[in-house]
Design a protein around this motif. Structure first.
Motif, PDB file in Angstrom:
ATOM      1  N   LEU A 484      -6.793   0.520  -7.944  1.00  0.00           N
ATOM      2  CA  LEU A 484      -7.115   0.984  -9.293  1.00  0.00           C
ATOM      3  C   LEU A 484      -8.409   1.798  -9.258  1.00  0.00           C
ATOM      4  N   SER A 485      -8.390   2.965  -9.887  1.00  0.00           N
ATOM      5  CA  SER A 485      -9.616   3.759 -10.015  1.00  0.00           C
ATOM      6  C   SER A 485     -10.143   3.638 -11.430  1.00  0.00           C
ATOM      7  N   THR A 486     -11.461   3.601 -11.569  1.00  0.00           N
ATOM      8  CA  THR A 486     -12.040   3.518 -12.908  1.00  0.00           C
ATOM      9  C   THR A 486     -13.087   4.602 -13.090  1.00  0.00           C
ATOM     10  N   ASP A 488     -14.789   7.181 -16.675  1.00  0.00           N
ATOM     11  CA  ASP A 488     -14.491   8.153 -17.733  1.00  0.00           C
ATOM     12  C   ASP A 488     -14.401   9.572 -17.187  1.00  0.00           C
ATOM     13  N   GLU A 489     -15.119   9.821 -16.082  1.00  0.00           N
ATOM     14  CA  GLU A 489     -15.195  11.191 -15.568  1.00  0.00           C
ATOM     15  C   GLU A 489     -14.010  11.536 -14.669  1.00  0.00           C
ATOM     16  N   ILE A 490     -13.170  10.542 -14.375  1.00  0.00           N
ATOM     17  CA  ILE A 490     -12.137  10.754 -13.357  1.00  0.00           C
ATOM     18  C   ILE A 490     -10.863  11.349 -13.958  1.00  0.00           C
ATOM     19  N   GLN A 502     -15.899  16.659 -15.255  1.00  0.00           N
ATOM     20  CA  GLN A 502     -14.895  15.725 -14.724  1.00  0.00           C
ATOM     21  C   GLN A 502     -14.717  15.927 -13.222  1.00  0.00           C
ATOM     22  N   ILE A 503     -14.252  14.868 -12.543  1.00  0.00           N
ATOM     23  CA  ILE A 503     -13.943  15.010 -11.109  1.00  0.00           C
ATOM     24  C   ILE A 503     -12.564  14.418 -10.844  1.00  0.00           C
ATOM     25  N   TRP A 504     -11.918  14.940  -9.821  1.00  0.00           N
ATOM     26  CA  TRP A 504     -10.592  14.429  -9.488  1.00  0.00           C
ATOM     27  C   TRP A 504     -10.728  13.122  -8.713  1.00  0.00           C
ATOM     28  N   ASP A 505      -9.748  12.281  -8.916  1.00  0.00           N
ATOM     29  CA  ASP A 505      -9.738  10.961  -8.271  1.00  0.00           C
ATOM     30  C   ASP A 505      -9.545  11.121  -6.760  1.00  0.00           C
ATOM     31  N   ALA A 506     -10.584  10.842  -6.016  1.00  0.00           N
ATOM     32  CA  ALA A 506     -10.496  10.957  -4.552  1.00  0.00           C
ATOM     33  C   ALA A 506     -10.194   9.598  -3.922  1.00  0.00           C
ATOM     34  N   ASN A 507     -10.614   8.528  -4.582  1.00  0.00           N
ATOM     35  CA  ASN A 507     -10.522   7.210  -3.944  1.00  0.00           C
ATOM     36  C   ASN A 507      -9.104   6.644  -3.893  1.00  0.00           C
ATOM     37  N   THR A 551     -10.459  -2.138  -6.477  1.00  0.00           N
ATOM     38  CA  THR A 551     -10.835  -1.193  -7.521  1.00  0.00           C
ATOM     39  C   THR A 551     -11.936  -0.321  -6.945  1.00  0.00           C
ATOM     40  N   SER A 552     -12.134   0.866  -7.523  1.00  0.00           N
ATOM     41  CA  SER A 552     -13.311   1.642  -7.149  1.00  0.00           C
ATOM     42  C   SER A 552     -13.980   2.142  -8.405  1.00  0.00           C
ATOM     43  N   GLY A 553     -15.294   2.156  -8.352  1.00  0.00           N
ATOM     44  CA  GLY A 553     -16.097   2.593  -9.493  1.00  0.00           C
ATOM     45  C   GLY A 553     -16.475   1.429 -10.378  1.00  0.00           C
ATOM     46  N   GLY A 554     -17.606   1.568 -11.044  1.00  0.00           N
ATOM     47  CA  GLY A 554     -18.018   0.591 -12.048  1.00  0.00           C
ATOM     48  C   GLY A 554     -18.290  -0.795 -11.516  1.00  0.00           C
ATOM     49  N   ALA A 555     -18.656  -0.879 -10.216  1.00  0.00           N
ATOM     50  CA  ALA A 555     -18.782  -2.207  -9.614  1.00  0.00           C
ATOM     51  C   ALA A 555     -20.221  -2.701  -9.540  1.00  0.00           C
ATOM     52  N   GLY A 583     -23.138   2.024   0.632  1.00  0.00           N
ATOM     53  CA  GLY A 583     -22.481   0.909  -0.038  1.00  0.00           C
ATOM     54  C   GLY A 583     -23.505   0.212  -0.862  1.00  0.00           C
ATOM     55  N   ARG A 584     -23.207   0.042  -2.145  1.00  0.00           N
ATOM     56  CA  ARG A 584     -24.097  -0.726  -3.005  1.00  0.00           C
ATOM     57  C   ARG A 584     -23.475  -2.104  -3.110  1.00  0.00           C
ATOM     58  N   PRO A 585     -23.740  -2.819  -4.180  1.00  0.00           N
ATOM     59  CA  PRO A 585     -23.128  -4.136  -4.252  1.00  0.00           C
ATOM     60  C   PRO A 585     -21.612  -4.056  -4.149  1.00  0.00           C
ATOM     61  N   ASN A 602     -18.392   5.870  -5.179  1.00  0.00           N
ATOM     62  CA  ASN A 602     -18.662   6.949  -4.251  1.00  0.00           C
ATOM     63  C   ASN A 602     -17.683   6.903  -3.068  1.00  0.00           C
ATOM     64  N   PRO A 603     -16.914   7.957  -2.856  1.00  0.00           N
ATOM     65  CA  PRO A 603     -15.859   7.894  -1.837  1.00  0.00           C
ATOM     66  C   PRO A 603     -16.363   7.546  -0.435  1.00  0.00           C
ATOM     67  N   VAL A 604     -17.575   8.016  -0.085  1.00  0.00           N
ATOM     68  CA  VAL A 604     -18.086   7.694   1.250  1.00  0.00           C
ATOM     69  C   VAL A 604     -18.327   6.182   1.348  1.00  0.00           C
TER      70      VAL A 604
HETATM   71  P1  AMP Z   1     -19.717   4.297  -9.945  1.00  0.00           P
HETATM   72  O1  AMP Z   1     -19.554   3.331  -8.829  1.00  0.00           O
HETATM   73  O2  AMP Z   1     -18.687   4.148 -11.003  1.00  0.00           O
HETATM   74  O3  AMP Z   1     -21.115   4.278 -10.503  1.00  0.00           O
HETATM   75  O4  AMP Z   1     -19.512   5.728  -9.322  1.00  0.00           O
HETATM   76  C1  AMP Z   1     -20.359   6.241  -8.321  1.00  0.00           C
HETATM   77  C2  AMP Z   1     -20.044   7.662  -8.052  1.00  0.00           C
HETATM   78  O5  AMP Z   1     -18.732   7.795  -7.522  1.00  0.00           O
HETATM   79  C3  AMP Z   1     -20.064   8.542  -9.308  1.00  0.00           C
HETATM   80  O6  AMP Z   1     -20.594   9.783  -8.955  1.00  0.00           O
HETATM   81  C4  AMP Z   1     -18.605   8.657  -9.650  1.00  0.00           C
HETATM   82  O7  AMP Z   1     -18.320   9.830 -10.379  1.00  0.00           O
HETATM   83  C5  AMP Z   1     -17.956   8.684  -8.294  1.00  0.00           C
HETATM   84  N1  AMP Z   1     -16.593   8.183  -8.332  1.00  0.00           N
HETATM   85  C6  AMP Z   1     -16.181   7.058  -8.926  1.00  0.00           C
HETATM   86  N2  AMP Z   1     -14.859   6.891  -8.771  1.00  0.00           N
HETATM   87  C7  AMP Z   1     -14.419   7.949  -8.069  1.00  0.00           C
HETATM   88  C8  AMP Z   1     -13.161   8.366  -7.611  1.00  0.00           C
HETATM   89  N3  AMP Z   1     -12.065   7.609  -7.831  1.00  0.00           N
HETATM   90  N4  AMP Z   1     -13.056   9.517  -6.921  1.00  0.00           N
HETATM   91  C9  AMP Z   1     -14.150  10.256  -6.685  1.00  0.00           C
HETATM   92  N5  AMP Z   1     -15.375   9.921  -7.087  1.00  0.00           N
HETATM   93  C10 AMP Z   1     -15.532   8.785  -7.782  1.00  0.00           C
END
Ligand code: AMP
Ligand code: MG
Length: 707
Positions: A484-486, A488-490, A502-507, A551-555, A583-585, A602-604
């Protein structure tokens, strides 16, 4: 149709509530889902019906399909429905019975009077009999002898061993009262669930809830054998039968629900007792019903702030265990699967001594040093064409690669080292005994372990298993990994336009592809905005469809970190601040019994955390055990001063010279570096000054199972 949940109810025709303490001859309900099993005890029919209503509604909400079995007859011998309702439809009879039955919340009921009333509709004594009460009931005979039943005594399926006539309302093993009271309650469930519920075999619609008649005595011996010491028989029956039906192949179970007679009904599984017996053993094998993960399994001890990578890995390893069920697959179709049981060689390889070359075979004892001259026997030995005779001492035989050594042959001379002289073969001795032959079992001996449980099958393994005569293997079902990707910008797909903000969902494509490459079933849970309600809906969906969720994002713990906020509020969140870069938390949580890995957005960082933490964890959950990536030490082709206190992973690749170079920028937004790299350089937690030539650990992507 595939049933996700099997419910088996052991019904009761009692007239008073059953004891408060779980007892026999009361209502027991068994519920078997993939990897889960529960039983419950109910003192009254009303309580049991309420519990079933709640269960059915929850299963419908969760998108699960339910097969619910009840151990009383769903219909009567031919002709009865028509006599009472004017049609042959047993469900019309259900409505008729329900209209006549009163059944109170305390089990007080009018079943005997209702049966007597029905009897009155028929000339003579009518079909129902047996009255256990002190008072006489007009038109309800006390014994079978007194009545003249216009219908058959039993239905076609009541030939099952131990099945009783549906007319008998009391006495040992009787089911007549249970049927009258049960049908009335099931009719209420039909009303309550409407088009979401059907009754087999009378109705064929594919509905979320399907009711069927069951008879636990069909597998009485297995129940007796598999019951726990001192277990109440009714409990054992519902527990074992529900697990068995759940463990049947989906097509087989679906087919069974269609068996039977549209007027008289059918006992589910009649005629398939063997299949149900063996499914019972399979369904109850401990490995198939693994214990659930504890809700607090990811909690770190109090006071731990920054968690070193090794501590985090140890903690994950201790918290997780295999969660998937077993299945049997033909060997040829099992590539990529994890063995759930060891494989034992059915036969030695090679099965018999044979020739390793094309040449001439003979007994070594008859040869020596110098020129050897051995007359040839007629015939030859080839692969698949054994020579049946015996080669006399001092003679030789033409033999080809793979041919079994004939009687009298233990050594082979290579064709290129020989000359032929009429009917004889000539070569230079001496030869070593057994030269150019393969011993029986020199590769694998019959009965030896060919491969251990937990091994993930690769192409060469299929060769080995096939060579050893192993036609099928017991494997784990693939772990279902929801992604699951999370944010608002995705924007979910690059096929749609994205505004500058906006950015495209890479994760999501990355994580889904990783999961697939790890042999898991990747379940796309889509993208969701930073909206707690929406995230919750998706996590619920994920808990249904997957065994584990990434999940990715918002963690993190910021204002916009809605995933961790929600998990903290409604799940059980353990936010690990891992001393790792990038890697953060890492948010770890249980959501409806499913582990959730909250990866950084962050995809990396998402990739590094997935490779370092999720990969061994998923491997363990899939049955393949904990896997550490195999790296190797190479000289660095770069310079860097590393601070102490955290582990670092750098995007890297091997140079022609066998050194490791790293991506020009450590900026974690540089996704291109992930593609540039062929692996990661892992730098230890301690401080380190690296100059060209300093040994560093390089871990190829392939060692993380990244293909
Ligand atoms: P976050 O962990 O939600 O604070 O996101 C950290 C960074 O990763 C922000 O720059 C997000 O825009 C970016 N990001 C979050 N989800 C994705 C995704 N699915 N694909 C690409 N970048 C993402
Ligand atoms: Mg975000």
């Amino acid at each position: 149709m595939r049933f996700d949940t099997v419910v088996v109810t052991d019904w009761s025709g009692a007239s008073t509530p059953s004891p408060a303490r779980p007892s026999q001859d009361a209502i027991w309900i068994g519920v078997a889902r993939d990897g889960e099993m529960a039983t419950s005890y109910h003192r009254t029919r009303e309580a049991a019906t309420d519990a079933l209503c709640t269960l059915f509604a929850a299963e419908i909400d969760a998108g699960r399909r339910v097969l619910a079995g009840f151990d009383f007859p769903f219909a009567y011998p031919r002709g009865f429905a028509r006599a009472l309702t004017g049609t042959d439809d047993p469900l019309a009879l259900w409505a008729e019975i329900a209209a006549r039955i009163e059944d109170g919340p305390d089990n007080a009921n009018n079943r005997l009077d209702a049966a007597a009333e029905i009897n009155r509709r028929f000339p003579g004594a009518g079909p129902f009999w047996a009255n256990p009460l002190g008072r006489d009931i007009p038109d309800l005979p006390r014994t079978k002898a007194e009545h003249a039943n216009p219908f058959a005594d039993k239905r076609a399926c009541d030939t099952a061993k131990g099945a009783q006539p549906v007319w008998k309302l009391a006495g040992a093993g009787s089911v007549g009262s249970q049927a009258l009271l049960g049908i009335a309650r099931l009719q209420a469930l039909r009303k309550r669930f409407g088009a979401a519920l059907s009754v087999r075999p009378f109705e064929s619609a594919q509905t979320p809830i399907t009711l069927v008649e069951v008879f636990p005595s069909l597998i009485a011996k297995t129940v007796a054998e598999l019951a726990e010491p001192g277990e109440i028989k009714d409990r054992a029956q519902v527990r074992i039968l529900s697990a068995a039906l759940r463990a049947l192949a989906p097509e087989q179970l679906d087919a069974m629900t269609r068996d039977g007679d549209l007027e008289e009904g059918w006992i589910l599984g009649l005629g398939h007792e063997g299949a149900i017996d063996s499914a019972a053993r399979k369904g109850l094998a401990p490995a198939i019903l693994p214990p659930r993960l504890r809700n607090d399994c990811f909690a770190m001890p109090q006071g731990v702030t920054w968690v070193p990578v090794e501590v985090a890995l140890d903690k994950l390893r201790a918290a997780l265990h295999p969660v998937t069920a077993h299945q049997t697959l033909p060997t040829a179709q099992a590539a990529g699967r994890v063995l759930a049981a060891e494989c034992i060689a059915r036969r030695s390889n090679p099965p018999r001594p044979n020739s390793a070359v094309d040449g001439f075979g003979f007994a070594h004892a008859a040869t020596g040093a110098g020129v050897q001259h051995l007359p040839l026997v007629d015939g030859r030995a080839a692969a698949g064409q054994p020579f049946d005779g015996t080669v006399p001492m001092g003679a030789a035989i033409r033999i080809l690669t793979g041919a079994i050594l004939p009687q009298g042959v233990d050594t082979v001379v290579l064709e290129e080292d020989t000359a032929l002289d009429g009917g004889a073969v000539i070569f230079d001795g001496p030869l070593k005994p057994h030269a150019n032959t393969r011993e029986a079992g020199e590769d694998v001996v019959e009965g030896a372990q060919a491969l251990p449980a937990g091994h993930r099958l690769r192409a060469p393994d299929l060769a080995l298993l096939s060579a050893l005569g192993i036609p099928e293997v017991e494997v784990f079902r693939p772990l279902r990994v929801g992604v699951l990707s999370t944010g608002d910008e995705i924007v979910p797909s690059p096929a749609s336009p994205a505004a500058p903000h906006q950015i495209w969902d890479a994760n999501r494509p990355m994580l889904l592809s990783l999961a697939k490459g790890w042999g898991c079933e990747a379940v796309d849970l889509g993208h969701v905005r930073d909206d707690p309600e929406q995230i919750e809906i998706r996590l619920n969906d994920g808990a249904d469809k997957a065994d584990v969720i990434l999940t990715s994002g918002g963690a993190s713990a910021g204002d916009e970190d809605h995933v961790s906020a929600l998990l903290r509020r409604k799940g059980t969140l353990s936010s690990w601040r891992i001393a790792v870069k990038p890697g953060r938390p890492l948010a770890l949580a249980m959501w409806q019994g499913r582990p959730v890995f909250g990866l950084p957005g962050n995809p990396v960082a998402a990739l590094v955390c997935a490779l370092v933490f999720a990969r061994p964890a998923l491997s363990l959950m899939a049955g393949a055990g904990w896997q550490r990536p195999q790296g190797f030490t190479v000289p660095a082709a770069f310079s860097k001063t590393k601070k102490p206190g955290r582990r670092e992973f750098l995007r890297a690749r091997l140079t022609e010279a066998g050194t490791a170079e790293v991506f020009q920028s450590e900026g974690s937004g540089r996704i291109s570096g992930l593609s540039w790299a062929t692996g990661l350089v892992e730098l230890p937690d301690s401080a380190l000054t690296i100059t060209p030539g300093t040994p560093v650990r390089f871990i190829p992507y392939a060692a993380f199972g990244l293909v």
